[in-house]
Design a protein around this motif. Structure first.
Motif, PDB file in Angstrom:
ATOM      1  N   PRO A 142       0.789  -1.174  -0.021  1.00  0.00           N
ATOM      2  CA  PRO A 142       0.000   0.040  -0.008  1.00  0.00           C
ATOM      3  C   PRO A 142       0.754   1.191  -0.017  1.00  0.00           C
ATOM      4  CG  PRO A 142      -0.034  -1.240   2.155  1.00  0.00           C
ATOM      5  CD  PRO A 142       0.485  -2.046   1.168  1.00  0.00           C
ATOM      6  N   GLN A 143       2.119   1.191   0.414  1.00  0.00           N
ATOM      7  CA  GLN A 143       2.902   2.341   0.487  1.00  0.00           C
ATOM      8  C   GLN A 143       3.307   2.535  -0.747  1.00  0.00           C
ATOM      9  OE1 GLN A 143       6.045   1.964   3.613  1.00  0.00           O
ATOM     10  NE2 GLN A 143       4.297   1.999   5.259  1.00  0.00           N
ATOM     11  N   HIS A 144       3.769   1.429  -1.321  1.00  0.00           N
ATOM     12  CA  HIS A 144       4.416   1.798  -2.857  1.00  0.00           C
ATOM     13  C   HIS A 144       3.246   2.087  -3.676  1.00  0.00           C
ATOM     14  CE1 HIS A 144       7.731  -1.318  -2.002  1.00  0.00           C
ATOM     15  NE2 HIS A 144       7.827  -0.099  -1.201  1.00  0.00           N
ATOM     16  N   ALA A 145       2.085   2.043  -3.464  1.00  0.00           N
ATOM     17  CA  ALA A 145       0.936   2.045  -4.488  1.00  0.00           C
ATOM     18  C   ALA A 145       0.549   3.509  -4.356  1.00  0.00           C
ATOM     19  CB  ALA A 145      -0.367   1.510  -3.873  1.00  0.00           C
ATOM     20  N   ASN A 146       0.943   4.037  -3.062  1.00  0.00           N
ATOM     21  CA  ASN A 146       0.818   5.755  -3.112  1.00  0.00           C
ATOM     22  C   ASN A 146       1.586   6.318  -3.973  1.00  0.00           C
ATOM     23  OD1 ASN A 146      -1.315   5.407  -1.103  1.00  0.00           O
ATOM     24  ND2 ASN A 146      -0.065   5.597   0.559  1.00  0.00           N
ATOM     25  N   VAL A 147       2.810   5.985  -3.893  1.00  0.00           N
ATOM     26  CA  VAL A 147       3.952   6.689  -4.723  1.00  0.00           C
ATOM     27  C   VAL A 147       3.649   6.311  -6.295  1.00  0.00           C
ATOM     28  CG1 VAL A 147       6.352   6.892  -5.490  1.00  0.00           C
ATOM     29  CG2 VAL A 147       5.604   6.419  -3.082  1.00  0.00           C
ATOM     30  N   ILE A 148       3.210   5.291  -6.620  1.00  0.00           N
ATOM     31  CA  ILE A 148       2.775   4.908  -8.107  1.00  0.00           C
ATOM     32  C   ILE A 148       1.585   5.612  -8.438  1.00  0.00           C
ATOM     33  CG2 ILE A 148       2.148   2.948  -9.529  1.00  0.00           C
ATOM     34  CD1 ILE A 148       3.625   1.191  -7.552  1.00  0.00           C
ATOM     35  N   ALA A 178       9.963 -11.678  -1.489  1.00  0.00           N
ATOM     36  CA  ALA A 178       9.461 -11.747  -2.652  1.00  0.00           C
ATOM     37  C   ALA A 178       7.986 -10.946  -3.143  1.00  0.00           C
ATOM     38  CB  ALA A 178       9.857 -12.868  -3.628  1.00  0.00           C
ATOM     39  N   PRO A 179       7.139 -11.714  -2.248  1.00  0.00           N
ATOM     40  CA  PRO A 179       5.380 -11.234  -2.629  1.00  0.00           C
ATOM     41  C   PRO A 179       5.446  -9.697  -2.726  1.00  0.00           C
ATOM     42  CG  PRO A 179       5.841 -13.237  -1.222  1.00  0.00           C
ATOM     43  CD  PRO A 179       6.990 -12.506  -1.162  1.00  0.00           C
ATOM     44  N   GLU A 180       5.846  -8.922  -1.788  1.00  0.00           N
ATOM     45  CA  GLU A 180       5.675  -7.445  -1.745  1.00  0.00           C
ATOM     46  C   GLU A 180       6.331  -6.852  -2.950  1.00  0.00           C
ATOM     47  OE1 GLU A 180       4.895  -5.820   2.385  1.00  0.00           O
ATOM     48  OE2 GLU A 180       6.726  -6.620   2.579  1.00  0.00           O
ATOM     49  N   HIS A 181       7.376  -7.394  -3.288  1.00  0.00           N
ATOM     50  CA  HIS A 181       8.295  -6.650  -4.364  1.00  0.00           C
ATOM     51  C   HIS A 181       7.188  -7.157  -5.883  1.00  0.00           C
ATOM     52  CE1 HIS A 181      11.398  -5.035  -2.477  1.00  0.00           C
ATOM     53  NE2 HIS A 181      11.803  -6.032  -1.672  1.00  0.00           N
ATOM     54  N   LYS A 182       7.061  -8.583  -6.061  1.00  0.00           N
ATOM     55  CA  LYS A 182       6.248  -9.005  -7.005  1.00  0.00           C
ATOM     56  C   LYS A 182       4.726  -8.020  -7.232  1.00  0.00           C
ATOM     57  CE  LYS A 182       4.021 -13.064  -8.774  1.00  0.00           C
ATOM     58  NZ  LYS A 182       2.696 -12.732  -8.935  1.00  0.00           N
ATOM     59  N   ALA A 183       4.136  -7.934  -6.124  1.00  0.00           N
ATOM     60  CA  ALA A 183       2.996  -7.216  -6.070  1.00  0.00           C
ATOM     61  C   ALA A 183       3.316  -5.546  -6.495  1.00  0.00           C
ATOM     62  CB  ALA A 183       2.336  -7.191  -4.729  1.00  0.00           C
ATOM     63  N   THR A 184       4.581  -5.123  -6.129  1.00  0.00           N
ATOM     64  CA  THR A 184       4.561  -3.593  -6.341  1.00  0.00           C
ATOM     65  C   THR A 184       4.852  -3.737  -7.746  1.00  0.00           C
ATOM     66  OG1 THR A 184       5.272  -3.164  -4.288  1.00  0.00           O
ATOM     67  CG2 THR A 184       6.203  -1.771  -6.108  1.00  0.00           C
ATOM     68  N   GLU A 185       5.716  -4.614  -8.607  1.00  0.00           N
ATOM     69  CA  GLU A 185       5.962  -4.624  -9.680  1.00  0.00           C
ATOM     70  C   GLU A 185       4.889  -4.754 -10.654  1.00  0.00           C
ATOM     71  OE1 GLU A 185       9.251  -7.008 -11.493  1.00  0.00           O
ATOM     72  OE2 GLU A 185      10.506  -6.731  -9.586  1.00  0.00           O
ATOM     73  N   GLU A 186       3.946  -5.527 -10.498  1.00  0.00           N
ATOM     74  CA  GLU A 186       2.404  -5.756 -10.898  1.00  0.00           C
ATOM     75  C   GLU A 186       1.785  -4.401 -10.887  1.00  0.00           C
ATOM     76  OE1 GLU A 186       1.046  -9.074  -8.868  1.00  0.00           O
ATOM     77  OE2 GLU A 186       2.194 -10.417 -10.057  1.00  0.00           O
ATOM     78  N   LEU A 187       1.813  -3.851  -9.707  1.00  0.00           N
ATOM     79  CA  LEU A 187       1.145  -2.565  -9.769  1.00  0.00           C
ATOM     80  C   LEU A 187       1.882  -1.504 -10.709  1.00  0.00           C
ATOM     81  CD1 LEU A 187       0.669  -1.923  -5.824  1.00  0.00           C
ATOM     82  CD2 LEU A 187      -1.140  -2.451  -7.554  1.00  0.00           C
ATOM     83  N   ILE A 188       3.108  -1.328 -10.646  1.00  0.00           N
ATOM     84  CA  ILE A 188       3.570  -0.558 -11.793  1.00  0.00           C
ATOM     85  C   ILE A 188       3.198  -0.677 -13.201  1.00  0.00           C
ATOM     86  CG2 ILE A 188       5.974   0.057 -12.756  1.00  0.00           C
ATOM     87  CD1 ILE A 188       6.986  -0.156  -9.924  1.00  0.00           C
ATOM     88  N   VAL A 189       3.078  -2.150 -13.532  1.00  0.00           N
ATOM     89  CA  VAL A 189       2.809  -2.330 -14.900  1.00  0.00           C
ATOM     90  C   VAL A 189       1.347  -2.070 -15.110  1.00  0.00           C
ATOM     91  CG1 VAL A 189       2.418  -4.237 -16.349  1.00  0.00           C
ATOM     92  CG2 VAL A 189       4.416  -4.388 -14.893  1.00  0.00           C
TER      93      VAL A 189
END
Length: 289
Positions: free
Chosen positions: A84-90, A117-128
Motif C-alpha cells: 500500500p505504501q508503494h501504491a501511494n507513490v505509483i 519476494a511477494p511484496e516486490h512482486k505485487a509492487t512490480e505488478e502495480l507498476i505495470v
C-alpha cells in the motif's frame, strides 16, 4: 530533467544522491525526499532541494512530485506494509505524468519463492498496471549485510547459515546506487528489468574464505539446517516469527533465489563492481575506526 529520490535519508538513498552528483547532475535538478527533512541537511548543504515525503501520507508525495519527471522509488522498510505504501507513490506518479519511474525491487521477485519476494512482486505488478513508464532494478544482496558475520567470526572463527551451497551475486550499496543513478540519468531503459548483481558469484563457504583474508585468521563455514538456524536465532533473542522469517530467506538462498548472472552492475556503470573482500573491508571500517 528533475529527479526525485524517495527515502533519501536512508543508507541507499543517500548514496544515490551522491552518485547522481558525482555523475554530473546539477544539485538543483535533484529532489531528496524523506519523512524527516532534518536528516537531509547534508544534501541541502550541497544545493539539493529537500522535501517531506512519507509513503503513508499521499499529500506529501503529491507535493514532492511537483515539477518532477523522473522518480526513484526506493522500496519501503516496513515488511507487510510495503504494497500500500508503494501504491501511494505509483498512483501519485501516474497522476503527475511522471516520464520515468525506477523501482528498487528484489532478485527474481516475480518468480522466486522466499519471504521478501511477494511484496516486490505485487509492487512490480502495480507498476505495470499503472502504465507509468518504468524501469525495475532488482538489487541483489548488499555486502554490508554480511559485515556482522565477519565481525563475529573475529572471535568465533566461524560463519554459520542455512544457505547451504546457495549462490549470492551481491554488491555494495554504493555500487547498486551508482547503477540506479545511471538508469535515472540516461535516456532509455524504459521497460527493462535489471537484475543488479556484482561480478562474483559466491556462497557462504566463500564468505568464510573472504573473512579469513580480512581477519588474518582461519574462519570456517558451519552449515545449519533451517531448524537449527531458527533455534539459534531464538536463542539469540529473536521471537519465533522473526526467526522463521530470517531462516526462510536463507532457505530461499539455498534454493537459488539470489543466483542471477554476474555483472549486472558493471554493465550499467561501465566499471568493475567492488569485490567481496574489498566491500566487506569497507563495511567493517567504520566499526574499526
Amino acid at each position: 530533467m528533475t529527479i526525485l529520490v524517495t527515502a533519501a535519508s536512508g543508507q541507499l538513498g543517500r548514496l544515490v544522491v551522491d552518485a547522481l552528483l558525482t555523475r554530473g547532475a546539477e544539485p538543483s535538478s535533484i529532489v531528496a525526499g524523506a519523512r524527516d527533512t532534518s536528516k537531509l541537511a547534508d544534501a541541502a548543504a550541497r544545493g539539493v532541494r529537500t522535501v517531506e515525503l512519507d509513503y503513508t501520507k499521499p499529500d506529501t508525495i503529491t507535493a514532492a512530485l511537483e515539477g518532477v519527471d523522473t522518480v526513484l522509488l526506493i522500496s519501503g522498510s516496513e515488511v507487510g506494509q510495503r504494497v500500500p505504501q508503494h501504491a501511494n507513490v505509483i498512483d501519485a506518479a501516474k497522476a503527475a505524468g511522471v516520464a520515468k519511474l525506477v523501482y528498487t525491487s528484489a532478485p527474481n521477485a516475480t518468480t522466486a519463492d522466499y519471504p521478501l519476494a511477494p511484496e516486490h512482486k505485487a509492487t512490480e505488478e502495480l507498476i505495470v498496471a499503472s502504465g507509468v513508464p518504468a524501469v525495475i532494478v532488482r538489487n541483489n544482496w548488499y555486502f554490508e549485510n554480511y559485515a556482522g558475520d565477519v565481525a563475529r567470526a573475529a572471535e568465533s572463527g566461524v560463519v554459520a547459515s542455512s544457505t547451504g551451497e546457495g549462490v549470492i551475486v551481491g554488491a555494495t550499496r554504493a555500487d547498486l546506487a551508482d547503477a540506479a543513478a545511471v538508469v535515472l540519468l540516461e535516456d532509455g531503459h524504459l521497460g527493462q528489468v535489471y537484475e543488479l548483481s556484482g561480478d562474483q558469484a559466491w556462497t557462504y563457504a566463500d564468505l568464510a574464505v573472504a573473512a579469513s583474508e580480512i581477519l588474518g585468521r582461519e574462519v570456517a563455514y558451519t552449515p545449519l539446517t533451517t531448524e537449527q538456524h531458527v533455534a539459534a536465532l531464538e536463542a539469540a533473542g529473536l521471537d519465533a516469527g522473526l526467526a522463521g522469517f530470517v531462516a526462510g530467506i536463507d532457505a530461499g538462498i539455498a534454493r537459488g533465489v539470489l543466483e542471477v548472472p554476474t555483472g549486472g552492475v558493471s554493465r550499467l556503470t561501465g566499471r568493475p563492481a567492488t569485490t567481496l573482500v574489498d566491500g566487506l573491508r569497507a563495511a567493517l571500517a567504520p566499526a574499526a575506526a
